[in-house]
Write an enzyme that holds these catalytic residues in place. Structure first.
Site, PDB file in Angstrom:
ATOM      1  N   ARG A  15       0.799  -1.216   0.000  1.00  0.00           N
ATOM      2  CA  ARG A  15       0.000   0.000   0.000  1.00  0.00           C
ATOM      3  C   ARG A  15       0.839   1.277   0.000  1.00  0.00           C
ATOM      4  NH1 ARG A  15      -4.082  -1.097   4.825  1.00  0.00           N
ATOM      5  NH2 ARG A  15      -2.578  -2.726   5.342  1.00  0.00           N
ATOM      6  N   LYS A 352      32.335  26.122  -0.467  1.00  0.00           N
ATOM      7  CA  LYS A 352      32.390  24.681  -0.668  1.00  0.00           C
ATOM      8  C   LYS A 352      33.758  24.141  -0.288  1.00  0.00           C
ATOM      9  CE  LYS A 352      33.676  22.531  -4.157  1.00  0.00           C
ATOM     10  NZ  LYS A 352      34.841  21.658  -4.561  1.00  0.00           N
ATOM     11  N   ASN A 378      39.160  39.906   4.268  1.00  0.00           N
ATOM     12  CA  ASN A 378      37.960  40.528   3.704  1.00  0.00           C
ATOM     13  C   ASN A 378      37.902  40.209   2.214  1.00  0.00           C
ATOM     14  OD1 ASN A 378      35.720  42.743   4.248  1.00  0.00           O
ATOM     15  ND2 ASN A 378      36.601  43.119   2.235  1.00  0.00           N
ATOM     16  N   ARG A 441      45.068  44.309 -14.395  1.00  0.00           N
ATOM     17  CA  ARG A 441      43.986  44.785 -15.252  1.00  0.00           C
ATOM     18  C   ARG A 441      44.618  45.633 -16.353  1.00  0.00           C
ATOM     19  NH1 ARG A 441      42.622  49.261 -10.884  1.00  0.00           N
ATOM     20  NH2 ARG A 441      41.747  47.618  -9.572  1.00  0.00           N
TER      21      ARG A 441
END
Length: 466
Positions: A15, A352, A378, A441
């Site tokens: 069931r 993670k 930071n 950069r």
């Protein structure tokens, strides 16, 4: 008295409409079988024999191996009496008593089983049946007594007379017997019935006919004898287990703003003066420290939180968090995450398999994976550790007191030394020395008058003028 528990767990559970063996369906964070086994052992019975059948190997694998845990195979399944017979070879010769319970009764409590054993020992009867008083006993086996008050037999609903159907004391399917008496009666069971099965309830009639004394122990709460045969009954059992857990925690000094809207598994522990808001799910082997605030809609699985943490709308799975952490909203701590004390993990940050030191901050919109981070760091908004090269995972190491500007990419394997600074928008591929400033950069270029000549608006205006 040396007692062994026999847990009946061989049925298919048709069931349930499931490929999973019935006793492996979960209620309150544990499989029904694991919950029954936990209560049996909490009642002081360490030696257990579980009779398996349908999905036998899957059922065996669901429980950790232990010297005092045995398995017997019932194949084919020829009734409850036949099920108990299969356990006999696994029961030691010096066994004095056998407690029999069903693996699909997750609401049984250790307290009831303990009280039942004490009553059995005190009275010296040959067998004791756990019964319940049901205002509506329809569908249950009725307890039939002889003139002296002892139990003479159990009559099933379909075989009961109108007078017997009026009896409200019902059989719950849990028993404790003197083992030699039980063994003798099991050997004399027959299957002379319409189903051709060996019924455990027939043992009662055999023992009574031999002059044995069978009595009952009535549980004060019929709910705990509920068996689970379909998913509606499974949901009822789960709700009851969650209700009990909430009550247990509140009596121990935990505040649940709305107990009915929290789902806290049986194994979970929570420290004093912690406040849990509605919509939270605390799952599996989770341990929450004292004085925490778990705000609405947190899902915490198999994780550890220290004292004084504040979590808001976040997901933690197999993570370990130190004291006074501030996590969320919408943070995701994945397996292998270890946070020190006073760490902040902000909105839309994902961590993670990383270690983050005391006082470090990952305030928002960052991914930190496979990283060893020191204290006082930071991490600027939008920073990610690029830990996967398409073939292998690599680790990033960040020393103490590092400042990493926004939108930085750290291409692992890479190390950033203690006290270093990284300018915003940098892509770091080589080691950064301690105390250094790293900026990677291109020079900013500017084309004057570009908006008037080449912007989409300017081009559209030229096209319209033609």
């Amino acid at each position: 008295m040396k007692t062994i528990a026999i847990i009946l767990a061989a049925g298919k559970g048709t069931r349930m409409k499931s490929k999973l063996p019935k006793v492996l369906h979960k209620a309150g964070g544990r499989t029904m079988l694991a919950q029954v086994l936990h209560q049996v052992r909490s009642a002081g019975i360490d030696d257990c024999c579980i009779v398996v059948g349908h999905g036998a190997e899957e059922v065996r694998q669901s429980l950790p191996r232990a010297e005092n845990l045995h398995f017997a195979l019932q194949m084919p399944q020829l009734g409850t009496g036949h099920c108990v017979q299969q356990a006999l070879p696994h029961i030691p010769a010096d066994c004095e008593a056998a407690l029999i319970v069903c693996g699909d009764t997750p609401l049984l409590t250790a307290e009831t089983l303990q009280n039942m054993q004490e009553e059995f020992c005190k009275t010296g009867v040959d067998g004791l049946i756990l019964t319940a008083q049901m205002p509506d006993p329809t569908g249950y086996g009725r307890i039939i007594r002889s003139n002296n008050g002892s139990v003479s037999e159990i009559v099933e609903e379909k075989d009961a007379t109108p007078a017997q159907k009026a009896i409200t004391e019902i059989n719950t399917g849990a028993y404790i017997f003197k083992f030699p008496v039980l063994k003798n009666a099991l050997a004399r069971l027959t299957n002379n019935n319409a189903q051709g099965e060996y019924y455990l309830t027939d043992v009662i009639k055999i023992i009574a006919a031999d002059g044995g004394n069978i009595d009952s122990f009535t549980t004060p709460d019929p709910v705990e004898t509920t068996g689970v045969n379909d998913r509606t009954q499974l949901a009822f059992a789960a709700a009851e287990l969650y209700r009990r857990k909430a009550r247990e925690l509140m009596l121990a000094g935990v505040t649940l703003i709305n107990p009915a809207a929290c789902y806290i598994d049986q194994q979970v522990t929570v420290g004093q003066d912690t406040v849990i808001y509605p919509g939270c799910q605390l799952r599996g082997d989770t341990h929450i420290g004292a004085n925490c605030v778990i705000d609405s809609d947190c899902i915490i699985t198999d994780s550890i939180l220290g004292a004084g943490c504040h979590l808001t709308k976040c997901v933690l799975t197999q993570a370990a968090v130190g004291d006074n952490a501030n996590i969320g909203p919408f943070a995701y701590l994945r397996p292998g995450t270890k946070l020190g004390n006073n760490v902040k993990i902000g909105d839309f940050a994902e961590i993670k398999n990383s270690v983050i030191g005391d006082g470090s901050k990952v305030p928002h919109l960052s991914y930190i994976g496979d990283t060893d981070m020191g204290g006082g760091v930071n991490i600027g908004c939008g920073t990610i550790t690029c830990n996967y090269d398409g073939v292998s995972k690599h680790r990033t190491t960040i020393g103490d007191d590092v400042f990493i500007g926004s939108n930085t990419n750290l291409i692992a394997p890479v190390t950033v030394g203690t006290g270093a600074f990284i300018g915003a928008g940098s892509t770091i591929t080589r080691e950064v020395a301690p105390g250094a400033l790293a900026v990677e950069r291109s020079h900013q270029k500017e084309v004057k008058g570009w908006a008037e000549k080449k912007s989409p608006k300017a081009l559209a205006a030229k096209k319209a003028a033609k």
